[in-house]
Design a protein around this motif. Sequence first.
Motif, PDB file in Angstrom:
ATOM      1  N   ALA A 123      -3.738   4.054  -5.843  1.00 43.31           N
ATOM      2  CA  ALA A 123      -3.917   5.397  -5.289  1.00 43.31           C
ATOM      3  C   ALA A 123      -2.909   6.393  -5.844  1.00 43.31           C
ATOM      4  O   ALA A 123      -3.219   7.585  -5.984  1.00 43.31           O
ATOM      5  CB  ALA A 123      -3.818   5.340  -3.761  1.00 43.31           C
ATOM      6  N   GLU A 144      -0.445   5.297  -0.416  1.00 42.17           N
ATOM      7  CA  GLU A 144      -1.561   6.169  -0.769  1.00 42.17           C
ATOM      8  C   GLU A 144      -1.135   7.533  -1.294  1.00 42.17           C
ATOM      9  O   GLU A 144      -1.952   8.273  -1.828  1.00 42.17           O
ATOM     10  CB  GLU A 144      -2.478   6.341   0.442  1.00 42.17           C
ATOM     11  CG  GLU A 144      -3.145   5.035   0.876  1.00 42.17           C
ATOM     12  CD  GLU A 144      -4.110   5.236   2.019  1.00 42.17           C
ATOM     13  OE1 GLU A 144      -4.204   6.382   2.524  1.00 42.17           O
ATOM     14  OE2 GLU A 144      -4.769   4.260   2.396  1.00 42.17           O
ATOM     15  N   SER A 145       0.136   7.876  -1.141  1.00 46.84           N
ATOM     16  CA  SER A 145       0.597   9.195  -1.571  1.00 46.84           C
ATOM     17  C   SER A 145       1.925   9.082  -2.291  1.00 46.84           C
ATOM     18  O   SER A 145       2.833   8.377  -1.833  1.00 46.84           O
ATOM     19  CB  SER A 145       0.735  10.132  -0.369  1.00 46.84           C
ATOM     20  OG  SER A 145       1.361  11.346  -0.753  1.00 46.84           O
ATOM     21  N   ASP A 165       0.158   0.437  -5.986  1.00 52.57           N
ATOM     22  CA  ASP A 165      -1.088   0.875  -5.378  1.00 52.57           C
ATOM     23  C   ASP A 165      -1.759   1.842  -6.341  1.00 52.57           C
ATOM     24  O   ASP A 165      -1.164   2.853  -6.737  1.00 52.57           O
ATOM     25  CB  ASP A 165      -0.804   1.547  -4.030  1.00 52.57           C
ATOM     26  CG  ASP A 165      -2.066   1.866  -3.236  1.00 52.57           C
ATOM     27  OD1 ASP A 165      -3.124   2.103  -3.845  1.00 52.57           O
ATOM     28  OD2 ASP A 165      -1.977   1.894  -1.987  1.00 52.57           O
ATOM     29  N   ALA A 167       0.838  -1.189   0.000  1.00 54.08           N
ATOM     30  CA  ALA A 167       0.000   0.000   0.000  1.00 54.08           C
ATOM     31  C   ALA A 167       0.883   1.252   0.000  1.00 54.08           C
ATOM     32  O   ALA A 167       1.915   1.297   0.667  1.00 54.08           O
ATOM     33  CB  ALA A 167      -0.907   0.007   1.223  1.00 54.08           C
TER      34      ALA A 167
END
Length: 261
Positions: free
Chosen positions: A247, A149-150, A245, A147
């Motif tokens: 994202a 996310e940024s 990911d 993961a």
Amino acid sequence: MTEFESFAVELAAVAAEAALPWFRVDCETEDKGGGRGFDPVTRADRDAEAAIRRRIAERYPHHGVVGEEYGEDRPEAEHVWVLDPVDGTRAFVAGLPLWTTLIALREAGRPRVGVIAQPYLDEIFLGGPSGAVLIARGRTAPIRTRACESLNHAVIATTDPDIFTGSELGAWTQVRAAARLARLGCDAYAYAMLAAGRIDLVAETSLKPWDWSALVPVIEAAGGEVSNWRGETPDDTGQILAVGDAAIRDQALVTLRRAAL
């Protein structure tokens, strides 16, 4: 493991047997750059692809083959093997264990099985219908992307910023500035590390089908995504974006789309 996944692993072993004897020894090397910079090809490249092709012809004579060294044979077949026997030949020549053997099986035009193999490290990253695994030193274990996310937290990679054109370089530079850490010079091994959850994003350009086809099943089976710089299915533009990911995919594409072909 499916029949074709098992065969892809067998082909990786065949390639390793042909290539490893030429690693870190004086190996016959030619420059195929044609004045566009040093672009080496070695006896290992040619011997490994020839060995893979022989094994495919023995087992599946009706299958097609597309390879970097020996071209196309029935590329319109239902099943086509796409080969890069030594991806990262510059690393091979320099004695660095970051070169890989890339093997993909394309079905109906789409890569369905992929292998990223580094025989000197005894590592085979396999992806396909059965999932994604790392076969290394007598053990097989599942792999998964991680993961992230940024983009600000991401570890990213490309082989060399010199591969990018002016607008592409500008886009890469912006992505690199946003990322936590960037690593260079890993060739296809960076995609293996993405699938294994160590790298979060890889962006490259000017790739041929044998450069990226094997990456797609490995990364997708591990939970990641591979697209072109428009966010679409990889194609002949050669611009590749791989993420672990989803994202961070759109975050990177905000910049990369501006240089998309």
